[in-house]
Design an enzyme around this catalytic site. Structure first.
Site, PDB file in Angstrom:
ATOM      1  N   CYS A  78       0.804  -1.223   0.000  1.00  0.00           N
ATOM      2  CA  CYS A  78       0.000   0.000   0.000  1.00  0.00           C
ATOM      3  C   CYS A  78       0.838   1.275   0.000  1.00  0.00           C
ATOM      4  O   CYS A  78       0.294   2.372   0.032  1.00  0.00           O
ATOM      5  CB  CYS A  78      -0.920   0.013   1.225  1.00  0.00           C
ATOM      6  SG  CYS A  78      -0.038   0.100   2.807  1.00  0.00           S
ATOM      7  N   GLN A  79       2.169   1.160  -0.062  1.00  0.00           N
ATOM      8  CA  GLN A  79       3.007   2.345   0.121  1.00  0.00           C
ATOM      9  C   GLN A  79       2.702   3.455  -0.872  1.00  0.00           C
ATOM     10  O   GLN A  79       2.814   4.632  -0.549  1.00  0.00           O
ATOM     11  CB  GLN A  79       4.493   1.972   0.014  1.00  0.00           C
ATOM     12  CG  GLN A  79       5.019   1.223   1.222  1.00  0.00           C
ATOM     13  CD  GLN A  79       4.838  -0.275   1.079  1.00  0.00           C
ATOM     14  OE1 GLN A  79       4.011  -0.746   0.314  1.00  0.00           O
ATOM     15  NE2 GLN A  79       5.608  -1.027   1.832  1.00  0.00           N
TER      16      GLN A  79
END
Length: 302
Positions: A78-79
């Site tokens: 999800c970065q």
């Protein structure tokens, strides 16, 4: 191996939040894929992986080598879409763009696709690139024959005292999703799991996400994949004088629904920095269990 149980493959497995939750719901893991070597060690310490298919790099996995499964789970990185990250968006070549590797595997499986897919990511996936990223996710799934249902689920509504909003996306091949797989359970925000001296949001300064101090009553903030350095959420034990301490790795794991037995199996070989990181990256076990039970009710109604 019980032929009657739903079988799943755990992609981007981390420490197995999907694995734990779906096993509790009555399903069986037949394979997993995880790149991080420390998460691999924890996963093997927590689960019997002896006879499971394994891949360490999803970009090198071929659809033809995957065992037949009823469900694929994937909480892709999800970065690039999280508020805390750089928000590059959902693009091929970014870490969050590994979503497209899952679509590639579905294509390569052709008629051997799983009937169900379950995806989890940060709430910000809904709004990154003005919503185009999320639309892309849904359209990519639909192009491969899946009817999609999605909902933002908060961990606090599923038996753990953590205010953690994540979007869950469920796809069912051809026949379409049954309604209410992702319905919110009728449950108060009070924890039904003993976590420790935690935590009502009562800020004493600092970042909204990390480094704040909370009172020991109520809900924890969202856990992040912090790696030490004093940025872990802290709790206020007493006033006059103020006595403050940071949450322990064990409390991090409890807040994600993992058992103390699972934590102890990993704590003996992991640094505190890794234990914090692994819990912060995980999917909440109790949320997955609830969703898994709803799927099982559809698949095996009697």
């Amino acid at each position: 191996m019980d032929e009657k149980r739903m079988k799943f493959i755990d992609f981007f497995a981390g420490i197995g939040g999907f694995h734990s939750g779906l096993e509790k719901a009555g399903m069986e893991c037949i394979g997993w894929c995880e790149f991080d070597k420390f998460a691999q060690k924890s996963y093997r310490a927590m689960y019997d992986t002896t006879n499971l298919w394994f891949g360490d790099d999803v970009t090198k996995v071929k659809g033809s080598e995957l065992p037949k499964a009823d469900l694929w789970t994937f909480g892709f990185p999800c970065q690039d879409v999280s508020v805390a990250g750089k928000r590059k968006g959902l693009k091929e070549g970014t870490r969050s763009g590994l979503f497209y590797e899952m679509m590639r595997l579905l294509d390569e499986c052709k008629e051997n696709k799983p009937e169900w897919i379950m995806c989890e990511n940060v709430k910000n996936l809904l709004s990154i690139d003005e919503g185009r990223g999320f639309l892309e996710v849904v359209c990519e799934m639909a192009e491969r024959g899946y009817t999609v249902e999605w909902k933002v689920c908060n961990s606090k509504d599923y038996g753990v005292p953590q205010n953690r909003e994540r979007v869950f996306i469920i796809g069912r091949l051809r026949n379409g999703c049954a309604e209410n797989i992702l319905y919110k359970p009728d449950q108060s925000e009070q924890s039904i799991i003993q976590v420790g001296n935690i935590i009502k949001t009562e800020s004493f300064g600092g970042n909204p996400q990390r480094g704040r101090v909370y009172s020991p009553h109520g809900l924890s903030p969202t856990l992040n994949c912090v790696e030490g350095g004093g940025l872990e959420p802290k709790i206020l034990l007493s006033r006059n004088p103020n006595v403050i301490r940071k949450l322990t790795p064990r409390e991090f794991w409890r807040l994600q629904g993992f058992t103390d037995q699972q934590f102890d199996a990993c704590a003996k070989m992991m640094s505190n920095a890794q234990l914090y990181k692994q819990a912060g990256n995980a999917v909440t076990v109790s949320v997955v269990e609830e969703i898994g039970r709803h799927i099982m009710e559809i698949v095996s109604p009697f």
